[in-house]
Design a protein around this motif. Structure first.
Motif, PDB file in Angstrom:
ATOM      1  N   GLN A 157      -5.582 -12.391 -62.565  1.00  0.00           N
ATOM      2  CA  GLN A 157      -6.820 -13.113 -62.884  1.00  0.00           C
ATOM      3  C   GLN A 157      -7.785 -12.246 -63.694  1.00  0.00           C
ATOM      4  OE1 GLN A 157      -8.280 -15.579 -59.608  1.00  0.00           O
ATOM      5  NE2 GLN A 157      -6.414 -15.162 -58.468  1.00  0.00           N
ATOM      6  N   ALA A 158      -7.223 -11.420 -64.563  1.00  0.00           N
ATOM      7  CA  ALA A 158      -8.025 -10.552 -65.425  1.00  0.00           C
ATOM      8  C   ALA A 158      -8.566 -11.357 -66.604  1.00  0.00           C
ATOM      9  CB  ALA A 158      -7.173  -9.393 -65.941  1.00  0.00           C
ATOM     10  N   PRO A 159      -9.651 -10.894 -67.223  1.00  0.00           N
ATOM     11  CA  PRO A 159     -10.158 -11.566 -68.428  1.00  0.00           C
ATOM     12  C   PRO A 159      -9.116 -11.531 -69.540  1.00  0.00           C
ATOM     13  CG  PRO A 159     -11.787 -10.033 -67.542  1.00  0.00           C
ATOM     14  CD  PRO A 159     -10.514  -9.780 -66.794  1.00  0.00           C
ATOM     15  N   PHE A 160      -9.108 -12.571 -70.369  1.00  0.00           N
ATOM     16  CA  PHE A 160      -8.186 -12.619 -71.510  1.00  0.00           C
ATOM     17  C   PHE A 160      -8.461 -11.465 -72.453  1.00  0.00           C
ATOM     18  CE2 PHE A 160      -8.198 -17.310 -70.629  1.00  0.00           C
ATOM     19  CZ  PHE A 160      -6.850 -17.432 -70.387  1.00  0.00           C
ATOM     20  N   ASP A 161      -7.459 -11.032 -73.188  1.00  0.00           N
ATOM     21  CA  ASP A 161      -6.063 -11.227 -72.917  1.00  0.00           C
ATOM     22  C   ASP A 161      -5.488  -9.886 -72.530  1.00  0.00           C
ATOM     23  OD1 ASP A 161      -6.295 -10.024 -75.408  1.00  0.00           O
ATOM     24  OD2 ASP A 161      -4.465 -10.890 -76.182  1.00  0.00           O
ATOM     25  N   VAL A 162      -4.431  -9.906 -71.753  1.00  0.00           N
ATOM     26  CA  VAL A 162      -3.796  -8.641 -71.389  1.00  0.00           C
ATOM     27  C   VAL A 162      -2.345  -8.916 -70.987  1.00  0.00           C
ATOM     28  CG1 VAL A 162      -4.800  -8.770 -69.065  1.00  0.00           C
ATOM     29  CG2 VAL A 162      -3.915  -6.601 -69.903  1.00  0.00           C
ATOM     30  N   GLY A 163      -1.475  -8.862 -71.993  1.00  0.00           N
ATOM     31  CA  GLY A 163      -0.044  -8.998 -71.760  1.00  0.00           C
ATOM     32  C   GLY A 163       0.592  -7.627 -71.604  1.00  0.00           C
ATOM     33  N   CYS A 164       1.772  -7.603 -71.027  1.00  0.00           N
ATOM     34  CA  CYS A 164       2.458  -6.336 -70.775  1.00  0.00           C
ATOM     35  C   CYS A 164       3.959  -6.529 -70.971  1.00  0.00           C
ATOM     36  CB  CYS A 164       2.176  -5.864 -69.351  1.00  0.00           C
ATOM     37  SG  CYS A 164       3.034  -4.347 -68.868  1.00  0.00           S
ATOM     38  N   THR A 165       4.605  -5.520 -71.553  1.00  0.00           N
ATOM     39  CA  THR A 165       6.050  -5.523 -71.700  1.00  0.00           C
ATOM     40  C   THR A 165       6.619  -4.267 -71.060  1.00  0.00           C
ATOM     41  OG1 THR A 165       5.776  -6.553 -73.872  1.00  0.00           O
ATOM     42  CG2 THR A 165       7.975  -5.774 -73.305  1.00  0.00           C
ATOM     43  N   LEU A 166       7.647  -4.434 -70.263  1.00  0.00           N
ATOM     44  CA  LEU A 166       8.376  -3.313 -69.679  1.00  0.00           C
ATOM     45  C   LEU A 166       9.792  -3.342 -70.230  1.00  0.00           C
ATOM     46  CD1 LEU A 166       7.240  -3.663 -65.938  1.00  0.00           C
ATOM     47  CD2 LEU A 166       6.224  -2.238 -67.720  1.00  0.00           C
ATOM     48  N   VAL A 167      10.271  -2.210 -70.744  1.00  0.00           N
ATOM     49  CA  VAL A 167      11.625  -2.103 -71.279  1.00  0.00           C
ATOM     50  C   VAL A 167      12.342  -0.977 -70.536  1.00  0.00           C
ATOM     51  CG1 VAL A 167      13.045  -1.707 -73.337  1.00  0.00           C
ATOM     52  CG2 VAL A 167      10.861  -2.923 -73.540  1.00  0.00           C
ATOM     53  N   ARG A 168      13.502  -1.287 -69.994  1.00  0.00           N
ATOM     54  CA  ARG A 168      14.222  -0.315 -69.162  1.00  0.00           C
ATOM     55  C   ARG A 168      14.632   0.916 -69.955  1.00  0.00           C
ATOM     56  NH1 ARG A 168      16.616  -0.486 -64.420  1.00  0.00           N
ATOM     57  NH2 ARG A 168      16.240  -2.728 -64.228  1.00  0.00           N
ATOM     58  N   ASP A 169      15.180   0.721 -71.137  1.00  0.00           N
ATOM     59  CA  ASP A 169      15.687   1.822 -71.958  1.00  0.00           C
ATOM     60  C   ASP A 169      14.557   2.339 -72.845  1.00  0.00           C
ATOM     61  OD1 ASP A 169      16.919   3.487 -73.843  1.00  0.00           O
ATOM     62  OD2 ASP A 169      18.756   2.294 -73.884  1.00  0.00           O
ATOM     63  N   ARG A 170      13.955   3.442 -72.452  1.00  0.00           N
ATOM     64  CA  ARG A 170      12.817   3.977 -73.193  1.00  0.00           C
ATOM     65  C   ARG A 170      13.201   4.343 -74.619  1.00  0.00           C
ATOM     66  NH1 ARG A 170       8.232   7.715 -71.121  1.00  0.00           N
ATOM     67  NH2 ARG A 170       7.348   8.542 -73.043  1.00  0.00           N
ATOM     68  N   ARG A 171      14.377   4.927 -74.792  1.00  0.00           N
ATOM     69  CA  ARG A 171      14.804   5.309 -76.137  1.00  0.00           C
ATOM     70  C   ARG A 171      14.952   4.085 -77.031  1.00  0.00           C
ATOM     71  NH1 ARG A 171      19.475   5.302 -78.854  1.00  0.00           N
ATOM     72  NH2 ARG A 171      19.698   6.798 -80.596  1.00  0.00           N
ATOM     73  N   GLN A 172      15.606   3.029 -76.513  1.00  0.00           N
ATOM     74  CA  GLN A 172      15.780   1.824 -77.314  1.00  0.00           C
ATOM     75  C   GLN A 172      14.431   1.196 -77.646  1.00  0.00           C
ATOM     76  OE1 GLN A 172      18.682   0.469 -78.651  1.00  0.00           O
ATOM     77  NE2 GLN A 172      17.151  -0.753 -79.737  1.00  0.00           N
ATOM     78  N   HIS A 173      13.525   1.224 -76.696  1.00  0.00           N
ATOM     79  CA  HIS A 173      12.177   0.703 -76.921  1.00  0.00           C
ATOM     80  C   HIS A 173      11.522   1.448 -78.088  1.00  0.00           C
ATOM     81  CE1 HIS A 173       8.091  -0.502 -74.878  1.00  0.00           C
ATOM     82  NE2 HIS A 173       8.199  -0.957 -76.110  1.00  0.00           N
ATOM     83  N   ARG A 174      11.602   2.767 -78.062  1.00  0.00           N
ATOM     84  CA  ARG A 174      10.907   3.550 -79.079  1.00  0.00           C
ATOM     85  C   ARG A 174      11.533   3.406 -80.457  1.00  0.00           C
ATOM     86  NH1 ARG A 174      10.253   8.236 -81.812  1.00  0.00           N
ATOM     87  NH2 ARG A 174       8.119   9.065 -81.856  1.00  0.00           N
TER      88      ARG A 174
END
Length: 344
Positions: A157-174
């Motif tokens: 219930q935070a003020p707009f906007d605040v999305g978040c992404t979590l990626v398991r493989d840090r290397r692939q993410h980067r």
């Protein structure tokens, strides 16, 4: 955007070529992404933004509980393999926008592990149920995702906007996002000594969205937000009970989380007439400020949609909601809608 980040990592990981250097035209096979027919439209946008096109997203039929049909998913994967299309990613949904349904996350995780597919979870609505002690079992399997998108302006219930992404493989993410620029060089000291966060997303410059989340958790603690999520789900179940007690109201989908779908149905009316009637009920409640109810269509049937996402909601508010739906609906039965609405 949170979903797009995760899906871009999935695309690059599954493409079979270095997309950053070669582009999508160099892929040896077209990629296929899978999601239920209840998936959010942001995933259509994602396919276009990723250069894959909407046809690359295959919508799998949902069952009576509005969850992805696992048998149909497996059959479609086999069919795509036979046609030379590479299955790449299954997009599971933890809390659909229409009904709040949650796909079988554990079964999808098992399938992705067996087939070598990326598992992305759109948990923008339901991921934070993991904080809710009485209902966290609903999202069993969520920790097995390769990528997970969640909206903290929903569950927390935070003020707009605040999305978040979590990626398991840090290397692939980067390696999906990181670029080297002469004006952005790492240093061992000073303000450029920390890791550049823009190496993990599309934005180079952006606001400090995480600050408000940190402050909220420091002030209230995660357990309090978990209790509020439990409260919202319990209130949705209470509203479902009120609906079941009224012969003029039809529940349109199972209540799983804090979303309830129902409609006023006096009988003897076709789908078009029911849509017109319930739309007018919704508009009158919005205009008078009784309730900010929305509407949707599930399996071809129009209905009212209640999403309980305010910690100030009380059971008396839900009592009033049902009373007003019945009162307005009864008034409309006695008075033609066109005459009352002024051609609205």
């Amino acid at each position: 955007m949170a979903n797009i980040i995760g899906l871009m990592a999935a695309r690059n990981a599954m493409a079979g070529v270095d997309l950053r250097q070669e582009g999508v035209d160099a892929m040896p096979q077209p990629l296929r992404f899978y999601a239920s027919d209840q998936v959010h439209t942001c995933h259509h946008k994602a396919m276009n933004l990723l250069g894959l096109g909407k046809k690359s997203l295959c919508k799998i039929p949902s069952d009576d509980a509005f969850r992805m049909d696992m048998g149909a998913l497996k059959a479609q994967i086999r069919a795509d393999c036979d046609q030379g299309i590479k299955p790449a990613c299954v997009i599971a949904t933890a809390g659909t926008t229409n009904t709040g349904s949650i796909d079988d996350l554990s079964a999808i995780a098992d399938l992705c592990a067996a087939e070598g597919l990326w598992m992305h979870i759109d948990g923008c609505i339901g991921a934070l149920i993991v904080l809710a002690p009485r209902h966290r079992h609903l999202v069993t399997g969520i920790a097995r995702a390769d990528s997970l998108a969640l909206d903290l302006h929903k569950g927390l219930q935070a003020p707009f906007d605040v999305g978040c992404t979590l990626v398991r493989d840090r290397r692939q993410h980067r390696i999906t996002f990181a670029e080297d620029a002469e004006y952005l060089q790492k240093m061992s000291r000073g303000i450029a000594a920390a890791e550049f966060l823009h190496d993990y997303s599309l934005d180079t410059t952006r606001g400090f969205r995480a600050l408000k989340i940190w402050m909220m958790i420091k002030e209230h603690g995660a357990q309090k937000f978990g209790r509020l999520i439990d409260q919202g789900i319990a209130q949705a179940q209470y509203l479902t009970g009120l609906i079941a007690d009224q012969p003029l109201l039809d529940q349109m989908a199972p209540t799983v989380i804090d979303i309830v779908c129902f409609r006023f149905n006096p009988g003897g009316r076709d789908e078009a007439a029911l849509r017109e009637l319930n739309t007018e009920i919704m508009l009158r409640m919005q205009e008078t400020g009784v309730a900010a109810v929305s509407d949707t269509t599930v399996k071809g049937r129009h209905c009212l949609r209640v999403a309980i996402c305010n910690h100030r909601t009380r059971r008396m508010d839900l009592d009033l909601l049902v009373q007003e739906v019945l009162r307005i609906g009864s008034d409309l039965l006695a008075t033609p809608i066109a005459a009352e609405s002024g051609g609205r």
